[in-house]
Every structure is written in C-alpha cells, then in structure tokens.
Design an enzyme around this catalytic site. Structure first.
Site, PDB file in Angstrom:
ATOM      1  N   ASP A  61     124.773  68.775 -52.869  1.00 23.94           N
ATOM      2  CA  ASP A  61     123.493  69.124 -52.353  1.00 23.94           C
ATOM      3  C   ASP A  61     121.945  68.654 -52.406  1.00 23.94           C
ATOM      4  O   ASP A  61     121.366  68.505 -53.772  1.00 23.94           O
ATOM      5  CB  ASP A  61     123.537  70.828 -51.921  1.00 23.94           C
ATOM      6  CG  ASP A  61     124.799  70.812 -50.966  1.00 23.94           C
ATOM      7  OD1 ASP A  61     125.165  69.848 -50.582  1.00 23.94           O
ATOM      8  OD2 ASP A  61     125.290  72.296 -51.229  1.00 23.94           O
ATOM      9  N   CYS A 117     131.018   8.630 -33.378  1.00 21.43           N
ATOM     10  CA  CYS A 117     132.653   8.001 -33.543  1.00 21.43           C
ATOM     11  C   CYS A 117     133.566   9.675 -32.429  1.00 21.43           C
ATOM     12  O   CYS A 117     132.958  10.173 -32.101  1.00 21.43           O
ATOM     13  CB  CYS A 117     133.089   8.499 -34.769  1.00 21.43           C
ATOM     14  SG  CYS A 117     134.734   8.606 -34.992  1.00 21.43           S
ATOM     15  N   CYS A 139     135.409   5.725 -36.000  1.00 15.39           N
ATOM     16  CA  CYS A 139     134.716   5.618 -36.933  1.00 15.39           C
ATOM     17  C   CYS A 139     135.445   4.988 -37.961  1.00 15.39           C
ATOM     18  O   CYS A 139     137.258   5.157 -38.632  1.00 15.39           O
ATOM     19  CB  CYS A 139     133.360   6.371 -37.612  1.00 15.39           C
ATOM     20  SG  CYS A 139     134.524   7.900 -38.308  1.00 15.39           S
ATOM     21  N   CYS A 144     135.413  12.181 -34.626  1.00 11.88           N
ATOM     22  CA  CYS A 144     134.800  12.796 -36.035  1.00 11.88           C
ATOM     23  C   CYS A 144     132.859  13.219 -35.509  1.00 11.88           C
ATOM     24  O   CYS A 144     132.160  14.467 -35.287  1.00 11.88           O
ATOM     25  CB  CYS A 144     134.241  12.032 -37.036  1.00 11.88           C
ATOM     26  SG  CYS A 144     133.465  11.139 -37.294  1.00 11.88           S
ATOM     27  N   CYS A 191     137.401   7.423 -39.853  1.00 11.61           N
ATOM     28  CA  CYS A 191     138.432   8.346 -38.988  1.00 11.61           C
ATOM     29  C   CYS A 191     140.193   7.698 -39.236  1.00 11.61           C
ATOM     30  O   CYS A 191     140.343   8.896 -39.217  1.00 11.61           O
ATOM     31  CB  CYS A 191     137.906   8.794 -37.976  1.00 11.61           C
ATOM     32  SG  CYS A 191     136.946  10.284 -38.183  1.00 11.61           S
TER      33      CYS A 191
HETATM   34 ZN    ZN Z   1     135.283   9.450 -37.270  1.00 10.72          ZN
END
Ligand code: ZN
Length: 530
Positions: free
Chosen positions: A345, A109, A21, A112, A24
């Site tokens: 106690d 993509c 993409c 990713c 990226c």
């Molecule tokens: Zn990507």
C-alpha cells in the site's frame, strides 16, 4: 546469361506482352538465383527480349513479319522440346507500351505495380537505410518486413492464370507456389544496398530489430472488391481493421474461388495501372528488453504505480516512475510495463532485501548494457531519490520473468507492524501471541479493495508471530505469513470480515499504525554481489 530454359520461352513471351516487368517475368519462371534480380532491370529486359527473339537464321523473316501484332493475338503452337522453336515476337517492351508513352518512361508493371521496378532501386534502398539511421538504434542485424497492398495478390493470381492457360496448352508444368514471392524478390534486391549503407549490418530473417516498409496503391484498391461478393465468407468485418480486404482474407478468397469465376470477374492478364505504389514511410521496432531487480520503498506516501482518482493525480510520483526514468533513458526505450511480486500500500514501506520487480522496455534503441553499465544505471536510480532503492538490477529473458509470478501464493512474506491497543497492556498480556503458530485466517475480500476485487473468502496462514512491547498502548508485531494475507485486516478485523483477528485474540480494539514489509520470499531474480 539468364538461367532460363527453352520451355520458359512461351511464358516469358506471354508475360512480357502482358505488361509484366522483367523481374516479375523471372519470378514467374521460378528463377531462384538472387543475383539475377539485382541486375539493372533494363539489362534483364534486353536479355529476356533476346531470349524470346527467334534465332537469326531460319525464323527471322517470319518473326519480323509478326513483329507488330497485338499481344492479344493467339500464340502459334510451339514444341518446347524443339531445339529451334518457331516463335512469335511479342510486344516485348513494357517501356514502350501500347498506349504510346515516351520510350524513356517504363510503364508500371501490371503485377507488382512498380515494387520491383523503381521502388526497389538504390535510391529507395538508401531512403530505407536513412530512416533506420535516424532512429539511432544500436544493432548489428535487422529483419526487413514488407507490407504490400492486398490487390497485388489478385493481380498475381490473374497473371498466374494467364500463364497457367499457356503452360497447359504447351504441356508444361508449373505450380503457383513455385512463383517466387514478390516480397522475397524485393528483399533480395534492396537488402544489399541497405546493409551496405548501414555499415555492413546483416539483413536476416530473424532479428530483434524489425524494419517495416509499407506500400499502398489507392487507385487499384477496388481490384479486391469483386471477391467480397464472390466469397462473402472470407470477408467478415472486424472492429479494429479499417478494411475487410486484408491480405489474409484476400489470399483465402483466392484459394476458394474457381478459375472460371475469377476469369469472369477480373481481367486476365491484369489491367494496366497508370501509377506505381506509394511507399508509406519506414517503421522500426525493436523487440522488448526485460530487466529485473528488487526495490526498497522507504516512504509512507509513495504509491507503487501512479495513483489517479477520477482522472486526477493524487501523489506526485510512484515507485515505478522513479525506477523507470533512468532506465528508459539508459535503454532509450519508448515506454515500459512494470510488474512486481505483489505490491504494498501507499503507506507501507518495503525494507530488507526488497521486492522483486520486472520491467518490459518497449522499443529500446539500445538493447545491451554490460555488467558495469547496469551497475551504473542502478547507482543513478539510487542517486535520483531517497524514497526508493534498487538492487540486483539485471537484464533477463521474457521467459525468466514468469518465474517471479510462479507459485506466488505459496511464498511467505515477513512484516513488522506498529500496533495500537485500546486497552492498556503490559508486556506479559501480549506474550502469548509469540507462541501462536500456523494460524489459519478466513479473509473476506477487504472493504477497501472490494471495488476492484470480487467478493470471496480466502484462507491465508499466519505462520508465526513475535511481539515487542513498547508502552501501555503500543507494541510491534512481527509476522511471517503466506503471501496474499491482508495484514491490516488481520489487525483491525475489518468489521469481522477477517476471522480470527488480533482484536479477538487480545479482547480489545486494536489498530495498525505503521506497516513495513521486511522480506518478500521470492528467490528471483538472482542476487548480484555488490
Ligand atoms: Zn513487376
């Protein structure tokens, strides 16, 4: 205008044709300008396409000629230094993939798996913001944490090797560490819209409120599997993990595996997925808040913590529950951990200034209470029951909490005990006890706690005692002792397991009828004037 240089052209071209993409592509070109990632990806894609398109003048004929070649065709040699490099027009449009999908549906993509595509658009950012809003936290900043499927590392590695080959051929330098991490890019894109939707809070790298977003991609989970046989050392089964393919193990394996071996076992560039990642909901977690104070216990049938024997509850309440209920609702916390400086106690009262305690409040939705609000909280605890009372209630730091346990053994505690004597006594018979100072006791672990404590002999010191005669069989014994002294055992002797003991001193059987803690000598937390 994209901040790309001439030398990036070859990489851009190769990535686009591999099904990367637009964002990226920017990551692999080491573009650190956040604003570029925030642009609509369609526009970025067009810019990238224009960037690699041969310039209209000389090369146009050649480029159109190569227009329809498969992206696997070898890229002709290219001189990066050239002002007007020859270039092949690669298959540029992930939105028009070779599978022939409709033009309007961008393909997922390969690197990713959609994270930087539709999974970070405004709709997704608003969904995250909505999820945070639902929780009704009081906060002014948050840290966004993103959990991605481990196979994205494999795909990223494959893509890196794909470009690495290319840049090596061209004599360009690029290191894998220079690639902008997917998580970073994701945050750059979504944090603005999230912050805006939440009324202008800041999305920062460190905050008490963590908003975790997780993505999975089941269809490609098997992408990692070849690593298990290639690098078996990296994938050791662990008890509490569902899968051995943790992100950390995968990253380690990818560092170890040789390029040649990786390329033999996994596609390069990564294969085309048919769907994008699936968001797994948003999880918010606020760091714990710690509060401290001192409590009195006025009741001889109230345990400090819930008393459960064989799964059955013995007493209807406890000190910690009485304190916790109003506190949890004030801080809107999910739960708590209670600790105190020693414990009494169930039948022992704690008087005087009370016993220091601290509470960790888990996932508080409200983290700050001002002085006045803390005072009101203390009042509401005290109004809720006459069995306990709290003072000096305050918010403390995690570090300060350890002060309570510090040097606990060296501290002194004061008690008053009501003693019964078998032999009738006169006031003068017991007077000598008030003169005893610094009496060292050898205390074998008491029979009554032997089921939960190791058998040992502990030395404890009774610093001083004072007697108040009542009648022929009863007197009050005031004691100042080292913390951790077993008072009941000192009085009745615990079948000779505590030596010396009060029976020996008085040469008759004695027993303890009532015990009160008068003071716990720990100077923490600081006193708050009423
Ligand atoms: Zn990507």
């Amino acid at each position: 205008m994209l901040p790309l240089k001439e030398k990036d052209k070859a990489i851009v071209q190769k990535l686009l044709s591999s099904g990367c993409c637009a964002r990226c592509v920017l990551r692999f070109c080491c573009v650190r300008l956040q604003a570029v990632y925030r642009q609509p990806p369609q526009g970025t894609l067009r810019e990238l396409q224009d960037f690699v398109k041969p310039q209209e003048s000389a090369e146009s004929a050649e480029s159109t000629g190569e227009n329809n070649k498969s992206h696997d065709a070898p890229v002709p040699p290219q001189t990066p230094q050239s002002a007007d490099p020859p270039s092949k027009r690669a298959k540029l449009e992930p939105s028009q993939p070779e599978q022939g999908a409709a033009e309007t549906v961008p393909s997922v993509c390969v690197v990713c798996l959609g994270i930087l595509q539709e999974l970070c658009d405004t709709t997704q950012a608003l969904k995250i913001a909505e999820a945070v809003k639902m929780e009704k936290y009081e906060f002014d900043s948050l840290v966004l944490s993103v959990s991605l499927p481990a196979q994205l590392c494999v795909r990223e590695h494959s893509c890196w090797l794909h470009v690495k080959k290319e840049v090596r051929e061209k004599g360009l330098l690029l290191d894998k560490d220079d690639v902008i991490p997917l998580k970073e890019a994701f945050k750059w894109i979504v944090q603005g819209p999230i912050a805006k939707e939440l009324g202008g809070v800041s999305v920062v790298t460190k905050s008490a409120l963590e908003v975790a977003v997780e993505f999975t991609h089941q269809p490609t989970d098997a992408d990692c599997h070849f690593l298990a046989s290639a690098c078996p050392d990296c994938f050791k089964p662990t008890k509490n993990k569902q899968s051995v393919f943790t992100r950390m193990a995968v990253v380690k394996a990818l560092e170890k595996i040789s390029d040649a071996k990786f390329l033999r076992l996994f596609a390069c560039p990564p294969p085309q997925p048919s769907s994008c990642c699936v968001p797994q909901g948003v999880h918010c977690l606020h760091l714990s808040v710690f509060i401290a104070g001192r409590y009195n216990k006025f009741c001889r049938s109230l345990p400090q913590t819930p008393w459960v024997i064989d799964g059955e509850r013995r007493m209807e309440s406890s000190v910690e529950e009485l304190i916790a209920a109003p506190v949890l609702s004030a801080f809107r916390a999910d739960g708590f951990n209670f600790s105190s400086s020693g414990r009494e106690d169930v039948d022992v009262r704690t008087l005087g200034n009370g016993r220091p305690f601290a509470m960790e409040l888990l996932n508080p939705h409200r983290a700050r209470l001002n002085h006045e609000e803390m005072k009101q909280l203390q009042q509401s605890i005290n109004a809720s029951s006459d069995k306990i009372r709290v003072r000096d209630l305050q918010i403390v730091s995690r570090e300060a909490m350890s002060r309570m346990k510090e040097g606990e053994e060296e501290k002194t505690k004061s008690y008053t005990a009501l003693i019964w004597s078998r032999k009738p006594i006169k006031s003068e018979d017991i007077a000598f006890i008030s003169d005893i100072k610094e009496l060292t006791l050898d205390q074998k672990t008491p029979l009554r706690v032997l089921h939960r404590r190791a058998l040992a002999v502990r030395q404890r010191v009774v610093h001083s005692m004072n007697v108040r005669f009542m009648d022929a069989h009863h007197f009050h014994l005031e004691l100042k002792t080292q913390a951790g002294t077993y008072i009941k055992e000192f009085v009745h002797g615990d079948f000779g397991r505590t030596k010396p003991n009060l029976c020996e001193l008085l040469k008759t059987d004695t027993d303890i009828l009532e015990l009160d803690v008068e003071s716990v000598d720990v100077d923490w937390p600081p006193a708050i004037p009423e």
